[in-house]
Design a protein around this motif. Structure first.
Motif, PDB file in Angstrom:
ATOM      1  N   ALA A  94       0.834  -1.202   0.000  1.00  0.00           N
ATOM      2  CA  ALA A  94       0.000   0.000   0.000  1.00  0.00           C
ATOM      3  C   ALA A  94       0.869   1.253   0.000  1.00  0.00           C
ATOM      4  O   ALA A  94       0.534   2.250  -0.669  1.00  0.00           O
ATOM      5  N   ALA A  95       1.985   1.233   0.708  1.00  0.00           N
ATOM      6  CA  ALA A  95       2.888   2.379   0.719  1.00  0.00           C
ATOM      7  C   ALA A  95       3.499   2.612  -0.656  1.00  0.00           C
ATOM      8  O   ALA A  95       3.612   3.754  -1.115  1.00  0.00           O
ATOM      9  N   VAL A  96       3.855   1.544  -1.335  1.00  0.00           N
ATOM     10  CA  VAL A  96       4.426   1.675  -2.674  1.00  0.00           C
ATOM     11  C   VAL A  96       3.397   2.255  -3.630  1.00  0.00           C
ATOM     12  O   VAL A  96       3.697   3.148  -4.444  1.00  0.00           O
ATOM     13  N   VAL A  97       2.160   1.793  -3.559  1.00  0.00           N
ATOM     14  CA  VAL A  97       1.102   2.314  -4.430  1.00  0.00           C
ATOM     15  C   VAL A  97       0.865   3.794  -4.136  1.00  0.00           C
ATOM     16  O   VAL A  97       0.718   4.608  -5.058  1.00  0.00           O
ATOM     17  N   ALA A  98       0.849   4.174  -2.858  1.00  0.00           N
ATOM     18  CA  ALA A  98       0.629   5.578  -2.492  1.00  0.00           C
ATOM     19  C   ALA A  98       1.762   6.459  -3.017  1.00  0.00           C
ATOM     20  O   ALA A  98       1.524   7.557  -3.525  1.00  0.00           O
ATOM     21  N   ILE A  99       2.989   5.973  -2.929  1.00  0.00           N
ATOM     22  CA  ILE A  99       4.129   6.748  -3.423  1.00  0.00           C
ATOM     23  C   ILE A  99       4.043   6.915  -4.934  1.00  0.00           C
ATOM     24  O   ILE A  99       4.269   8.005  -5.471  1.00  0.00           O
ATOM     25  N   VAL A 100       3.701   5.849  -5.639  1.00  0.00           N
ATOM     26  CA  VAL A 100       3.609   5.932  -7.104  1.00  0.00           C
ATOM     27  C   VAL A 100       2.508   6.900  -7.510  1.00  0.00           C
ATOM     28  O   VAL A 100       2.695   7.721  -8.417  1.00  0.00           O
ATOM     29  N   LEU A 101       1.369   6.828  -6.866  1.00  0.00           N
ATOM     30  CA  LEU A 101       0.285   7.740  -7.216  1.00  0.00           C
ATOM     31  C   LEU A 101       0.640   9.189  -6.893  1.00  0.00           C
ATOM     32  O   LEU A 101       0.342  10.097  -7.667  1.00  0.00           O
ATOM     33  N   THR A 102       1.289   9.422  -5.760  1.00  0.00           N
ATOM     34  CA  THR A 102       1.690  10.777  -5.390  1.00  0.00           C
ATOM     35  C   THR A 102       2.693  11.338  -6.380  1.00  0.00           C
ATOM     36  O   THR A 102       2.576  12.497  -6.810  1.00  0.00           O
ATOM     37  N   LEU A 103       3.656  10.530  -6.770  1.00  0.00           N
ATOM     38  CA  LEU A 103       4.639  11.003  -7.751  1.00  0.00           C
ATOM     39  C   LEU A 103       3.994  11.232  -9.109  1.00  0.00           C
ATOM     40  O   LEU A 103       4.367  12.172  -9.834  1.00  0.00           O
ATOM     41  N   GLY A 104       3.034  10.397  -9.474  1.00  0.00           N
ATOM     42  CA  GLY A 104       2.333  10.606 -10.750  1.00  0.00           C
ATOM     43  C   GLY A 104       1.563  11.910 -10.758  1.00  0.00           C
ATOM     44  O   GLY A 104       1.594  12.662 -11.737  1.00  0.00           O
ATOM     45  N   ASN A 105       0.870  12.217  -9.661  1.00  0.00           N
ATOM     46  CA  ASN A 105       0.143  13.484  -9.578  1.00  0.00           C
ATOM     47  C   ASN A 105       1.104  14.662  -9.562  1.00  0.00           C
ATOM     48  O   ASN A 105       0.837  15.705 -10.162  1.00  0.00           O
ATOM     49  N   ALA A 106       2.225  14.535  -8.888  1.00  0.00           N
ATOM     50  CA  ALA A 106       3.208  15.621  -8.849  1.00  0.00           C
ATOM     51  C   ALA A 106       3.784  15.880 -10.227  1.00  0.00           C
ATOM     52  O   ALA A 106       4.037  17.034 -10.601  1.00  0.00           O
ATOM     53  N   MET A 107       3.987  14.830 -10.997  1.00  0.00           N
ATOM     54  CA  MET A 107       4.519  15.001 -12.349  1.00  0.00           C
ATOM     55  C   MET A 107       3.494  15.687 -13.255  1.00  0.00           C
ATOM     56  O   MET A 107       3.853  16.486 -14.102  1.00  0.00           O
ATOM     57  N   GLN A 108       2.217  15.389 -13.069  1.00  0.00           N
ATOM     58  CA  GLN A 108       1.191  16.041 -13.873  1.00  0.00           C
ATOM     59  C   GLN A 108       1.126  17.522 -13.558  1.00  0.00           C
ATOM     60  O   GLN A 108       0.994  18.350 -14.440  1.00  0.00           O
TER      61      GLN A 108
END
Length: 159
Positions: A94-108
């Motif tokens: 769950a932590a890995v998924v949260a990090i990936v989603l957060t980084l994806g939103n930050a990149m957008q």
């Protein structure tokens, strides 16, 4: 001296057709001192056993030691696995998924040009000819229900 028999034995030895007695004959021939020059290249092959010390031999008590190790009883303790320990891999995923989603939103957000305003939601109402007739009761009821004071008038298409 004629060494045809030794040559025949060597040929059979290379084809793996010799018996153990014939291989013993070859070993005893090549361990003697006067070996012909043409057969001298094979001498080391057949004399290596006598020149190598036998160090890798198992001792007499090897079997007893192995059986003693096998027969010794060792107590096995059961481990208690608690719930947080069981769920730890799930928490990591769950932590890995949260990090990936957060980084994806930050990149957008990083790639959006801030000098141009964001396009506003277009809420334009298309005014065209109505399907329902003005005298239609469904049109009048829906107009009253929507809070309009008068019924919408139908637009006439001009050709």
């Amino acid at each position: 001296m004629d060494y045809k028999y030794i040559d025949q034995l060597l040929e059979r030895y290379w084809r793996c057709e010799t018996t153990l007695q014939e291989e013993d004959i070859l070993r005893s021939f090549f361990t003697q001192d006067n070996v012909p020059a043409e057969l001298m290249r094979y001498k080391d092959l057949f004399c290596y056993e006598k020149s190598e010390p036998q160090e890798d031999v198992l001792g007499e008590d090897f079997d007893a030691k192995m059986l003693a190790r096998i027969d010794s009883q060792r107590t096995v303790k059961a481990r208690v696995v608690r719930m947080p320990q069981r769920l730890r891999p799930l928490f990591k995923a769950a932590a890995v998924v949260a990090i990936v989603l957060t980084l994806g939103n930050a990149m957008q957000v990083a790639f959006v040009d801030s000098s141009q305003p964001a396009p506003a939601a277009q809420t334009s109402i298309h005014k065209g000819s109505s399907v329902a007739d003005a005298a239609d009761s469904a049109s009048i009821d829906s107009a009253k229900h929507a809070g309009m004071t008068s019924a919408p008038q139908s637009n006439v298409l001009l050709k």
